[in-house]
Design a protein around this motif. Structure first.
Motif, PDB file in Angstrom:
ATOM      1  N   UNK A 145       0.809  -1.216   0.000  1.00 36.25           N
ATOM      2  CA  UNK A 145       0.000   0.000   0.000  1.00 36.25           C
ATOM      3  C   UNK A 145       0.843   1.267   0.000  1.00 36.25           C
ATOM      4  N   UNK A 146       2.140   1.092  -0.041  1.00 38.46           N
ATOM      5  CA  UNK A 146       3.014   2.283  -0.058  1.00 38.46           C
ATOM      6  C   UNK A 146       3.622   2.531   1.303  1.00 38.46           C
ATOM      7  N   UNK A 147       4.132   3.728   1.485  1.00 37.60           N
ATOM      8  CA  UNK A 147       4.773   4.060   2.752  1.00 37.60           C
ATOM      9  C   UNK A 147       6.260   4.260   2.556  1.00 37.60           C
ATOM     10  N   UNK A 148       7.001   4.164   3.636  1.00 31.73           N
ATOM     11  CA  UNK A 148       8.441   4.442   3.535  1.00 31.73           C
ATOM     12  C   UNK A 148       9.205   3.841   4.698  1.00 31.73           C
ATOM     13  N   UNK A 149      10.548   3.841   4.541  1.00 30.32           N
ATOM     14  CA  UNK A 149      11.455   3.522   5.638  1.00 30.32           C
ATOM     15  C   UNK A 149      12.430   4.676   5.728  1.00 30.32           C
ATOM     16  N   UNK A 150      12.572   5.258   6.890  1.00 26.01           N
ATOM     17  CA  UNK A 150      13.511   6.378   7.059  1.00 26.01           C
ATOM     18  C   UNK A 150      14.429   6.112   8.243  1.00 26.01           C
ATOM     19  N   UNK A 151      15.653   6.585   8.103  1.00 23.37           N
ATOM     20  CA  UNK A 151      16.661   6.316   9.122  1.00 23.37           C
ATOM     21  C   UNK A 151      17.164   7.644   9.679  1.00 23.37           C
ATOM     22  N   UNK A 152      17.081   7.792  10.983  1.00 19.57           N
ATOM     23  CA  UNK A 152      17.608   9.013  11.603  1.00 19.57           C
ATOM     24  C   UNK A 152      18.929   8.675  12.283  1.00 19.57           C
ATOM     25  N   UNK A 153      19.975   9.419  11.934  1.00 23.52           N
ATOM     26  CA  UNK A 153      21.269   9.185  12.579  1.00 23.52           C
ATOM     27  C   UNK A 153      21.761  10.457  13.255  1.00 23.52           C
ATOM     28  N   UNK A 154      22.529  10.246  14.291  1.00 25.69           N
ATOM     29  CA  UNK A 154      23.045  11.342  15.121  1.00 25.69           C
ATOM     30  C   UNK A 154      24.524  11.490  14.886  1.00 25.69           C
ATOM     31  N   UNK A 155      25.035  12.687  15.043  1.00 24.02           N
ATOM     32  CA  UNK A 155      26.476  12.865  14.996  1.00 24.02           C
ATOM     33  C   UNK A 155      27.114  12.124  16.182  1.00 24.02           C
ATOM     34  N   UNK A 156      28.407  11.874  16.274  1.00 23.83           N
ATOM     35  CA  UNK A 156      29.402  12.246  15.276  1.00 23.83           C
ATOM     36  C   UNK A 156      29.400  11.303  14.068  1.00 23.83           C
ATOM     37  N   UNK A 157      29.345  11.934  12.873  1.00 23.64           N
ATOM     38  CA  UNK A 157      29.418  11.142  11.644  1.00 23.64           C
ATOM     39  C   UNK A 157      30.882  11.014  11.276  1.00 23.64           C
ATOM     40  N   UNK A 158      31.565  10.127  11.922  1.00 28.99           N
ATOM     41  CA  UNK A 158      32.988   9.942  11.658  1.00 28.99           C
ATOM     42  C   UNK A 158      33.838  10.820  12.560  1.00 28.99           C
ATOM     43  N   UNK A 159      35.162  10.727  12.338  1.00 24.51           N
ATOM     44  CA  UNK A 159      36.099  11.507  13.159  1.00 24.51           C
ATOM     45  C   UNK A 159      36.887  12.488  12.307  1.00 24.51           C
ATOM     46  N   UNK A 160      36.884  12.242  11.025  1.00 21.01           N
ATOM     47  CA  UNK A 160      37.545  13.164  10.096  1.00 21.01           C
ATOM     48  C   UNK A 160      36.999  12.877   8.697  1.00 21.01           C
ATOM     49  N   UNK A 161      37.572  13.535   7.712  1.00 25.29           N
ATOM     50  CA  UNK A 161      37.034  13.404   6.357  1.00 25.29           C
ATOM     51  C   UNK A 161      36.981  11.944   5.900  1.00 25.29           C
ATOM     52  N   UNK A 162      38.073  11.204   6.093  1.00 20.89           N
ATOM     53  CA  UNK A 162      38.112   9.830   5.576  1.00 20.89           C
ATOM     54  C   UNK A 162      37.096   8.928   6.262  1.00 20.89           C
ATOM     55  N   UNK A 163      37.062   8.995   7.599  1.00 19.25           N
ATOM     56  CA  UNK A 163      36.145   8.088   8.305  1.00 19.25           C
ATOM     57  C   UNK A 163      34.695   8.468   8.013  1.00 19.25           C
ATOM     58  N   UNK A 164      34.450   9.756   7.853  1.00 16.75           N
ATOM     59  CA  UNK A 164      33.083  10.180   7.566  1.00 16.75           C
ATOM     60  C   UNK A 164      32.668   9.726   6.165  1.00 16.75           C
ATOM     61  N   UNK A 165      33.591   9.847   5.221  1.00 17.73           N
ATOM     62  CA  UNK A 165      33.292   9.412   3.858  1.00 17.73           C
ATOM     63  C   UNK A 165      33.028   7.905   3.814  1.00 17.73           C
ATOM     64  N   UNK A 166      33.819   7.197   4.600  1.00 17.93           N
ATOM     65  CA  UNK A 166      33.645   5.738   4.638  1.00 17.93           C
ATOM     66  C   UNK A 166      32.238   5.399   5.140  1.00 17.93           C
ATOM     67  N   UNK A 167      31.837   6.105   6.195  1.00 16.88           N
ATOM     68  CA  UNK A 167      30.502   5.885   6.749  1.00 16.88           C
ATOM     69  C   UNK A 167      29.430   6.274   5.729  1.00 16.88           C
ATOM     70  N   UNK A 168      29.646   7.389   5.046  1.00 14.94           N
ATOM     71  CA  UNK A 168      28.663   7.834   4.042  1.00 14.94           C
ATOM     72  C   UNK A 168      28.533   6.794   2.925  1.00 14.94           C
ATOM     73  N   UNK A 169      29.671   6.223   2.527  1.00 18.94           N
ATOM     74  CA  UNK A 169      29.616   5.223   1.447  1.00 18.94           C
ATOM     75  C   UNK A 169      28.846   3.992   1.926  1.00 18.94           C
TER      76      UNK A 169
END
Ligand code: BG6
Length: 484
Positions: A145-169
């Protein structure tokens, strides 16, 4: 608005964030009628082995005082909460969770409707990848019938650019950007949400909001308590990752960005990204970091910790509007007060004819937006000192929310942001590319601190922070103003 069954799943249900923020926000939404008993069900999920009633007892104490409103509905609200016990990488746990959600949907969907599943990860980011995999594998909305799944996440999103990018990927391989809601709770604060209106709905500000008129802008966060029981977490992250790279930078975006094409979330977030991309590399001369004395007495903090509990960092935006205007971001724990504010200081009046009246230089105009406590906006300006003499003083035009909007309850940031998630409005959430640029700005500085090349200066708990920070402010052009 969509109707049909709504399941809100709080993962990490027995943790601090869930107890102090998530469940109280849900309770406030419930009692204001935003969550309907005939549609909603709340699931707590965690590793602790407890019963439904034990979870209810654990959170009950946190639900009573919000807004001082009636608590008559509390038992009904608590009955909406069920607990499922399981590990964060356990097939069995997530199968059980899915079963519990599906049963609820089955019972409520007898009248037809969609199935909406909101997963709130009140968890440390280290478990995000495994939890998200499990959700993807077992718990997605399956309704025809439709609907959705949504995910709420809290910071910290990683510790620096690399770890954050890894998490984003990792997260990006499991969910679309439209399904991911990265919370920065400062974006849910009333006076932060007011920034767009203030800037773009007032003719006053339009011609003044630029380098021709503004001398410097401060965005300040102070807390009058230390890490208090969160030493373990804090020592790994420090004040720049905890407050500046996210909360204060988000505020900076809204203060500095150009006018968006419209209020559509993508238009607003496009402008935020642009302004972040215009931030120049941080000059280490324009950084002061500090650590309060006694911080290392916390047994969860390393004796050799180099972690800053205070930082002043100046950002420079390389564009037509802001070239040459320092954006001074300042945050500290264990300081002399608890306050978050934006201070926009204007340049001196050229050709000042009043300078001889009071024997002192005119005070500068300053526009202050106090985010908390006691939300307010006030303007410091120079007026004639009342009386027979021609003398000038600095005074204030004051819009204090408590006085002006008596009887209006200002919602908690989390309440608003959870409601936005249910409504599918991503305006006040951080987009993936925004997060990436935010890390790009701070990663070199963070690495320098992590490597011990920059050392925090000691400061006394209950003070203004290291004196060097005040000197830096002065050097950047800030002039202390007084009002009465
Ligand atoms: C959190 C930080 O994000 O924000 C905490 O992790 C901080 O260290 C808190 O205390 C401050 O939030 P608020 O809404 O009280 O200003």
């Amino acid at each position: 608005p969509e109707t049909g069954c709504l399941s809100i799943i709080v993962l990490g249900a027995s943790g601090d964030l869930a107890k102090k923020k998530t469940f109280p926000a849900l309770w406030n939404l419930y009692r204001q009628g935003f969550l309907q008993s005939n549609e909603v069900h709340i699931f707590g999920y965690a590793r602790t082995k407890i019963s439904d009633d034990e979870l209810r007892d654990r959170i009950r104490g946190y639900l009573v005082d919000g807004h001082g409103a009636s608590t008559d509905d509390l038992p009904q609200f608590l009955q909406l909460i069920k607990y499922v016990n399981g590990g964060y990488d356990s097939d069995e746990g997530f199968r059980l969770l899915d079963k519990a959600i599906s049963e609820h949907e089955f019972s409520k969907n007898s009248q037809e409707g969609t199935s909406r599943r909101l997963f709130y990860l009140a968890l440390p980011p280290s478990v995000y990848p495994s939890v998200c995999k499990m959700i993807r594998k077992f718990c997605m909305n399956k309704s025809d019938l439709g609907g959705w799944t949504r995910i709420v996440v809290e910071k910290p999103f990683g510790k620096d650019l690399d770890t954050s990018e890894e998490l984003s990927i990792q997260l990006g391989s499991l969910f679309d950007e439209k399904q991911l809601y990265r919370i920065d709770h400062y974006l849910g604060k009333e006076l932060v949400q007011n920034l767009l209106v203030l800037r773009f709905a007032n003719r006053f500000f339009l011609p003044l909001w630029n380098r021709d008129n503004i001398d410097n802008i401060q965005i300040v966060f102070r807390e009058d308590f230390g890490t208090e029981g969160r030493g373990g977490y804090f020592d790994e992250y420090g004040i720049i990752r905890d407050i500046i790279q996210n909360h204060l930078l988000q505020v900076l975006c809204l203060v500095a960005m150009e006018k968006p094409v419209s209020l559509r979330p993508e238009h607003i977030r496009d402008e935020k990204v642009k302004v972040l991309q215009s931030v120049l590399p941080i000059s280490y001369e324009e950084v002061v970091i500090g650590q309060y004395e006694g911080y290392k007495d916390d047994p969860t903090v390393s004796d050799k910790s180099n972690t800053p509990t205070f930082a002043t960092v100046i950002l420079r935006i390389h564009n037509e509007r802001w070239e040459g205007v320092p954006f001074i971001l300042k945050a500290g724990k264990a300081l002399n007060s608890r306050k978050a504010e934006i201070r926009v200081q204007f340049k001196d009046v050229p050709g000042d004819i009043f300078r001889f009246c009071s024997g002192v230089k005119q005070g500068r105009n300053e526009f202050v937006i106090r985010l908390q406590p006691s939300e307010a906006m006030y303007m410091k300006l120079t007026v004639k000192k009342p009386g027979l003499e021609m003398a000038t003083i600095q005074s204030e035009m004051d819009l204090s929310y408590r006085q002006r909007y008596q009887g209006v309850t200002i919602p908690e940031a989390y309440e608003r942001l959870i409601l936005d998630t249910i409504r599918g409005d991503q305006q006040h959430f951080v987009r993936r590319d925004e997060l990436k640029v935010a890390w790009e700005i701070f990663t070199p500085l963070l690495h320098k601190i992590d490597d011990g090349e920059l050392k925090p200066l000691p400061y006394k708990p209950g003070s203004r922070g290291p004196a060097e920070a005040d000197k830096l402010l002065e050097k950047a052009g800030y002039v202390q103003t007084h009002g009465y």
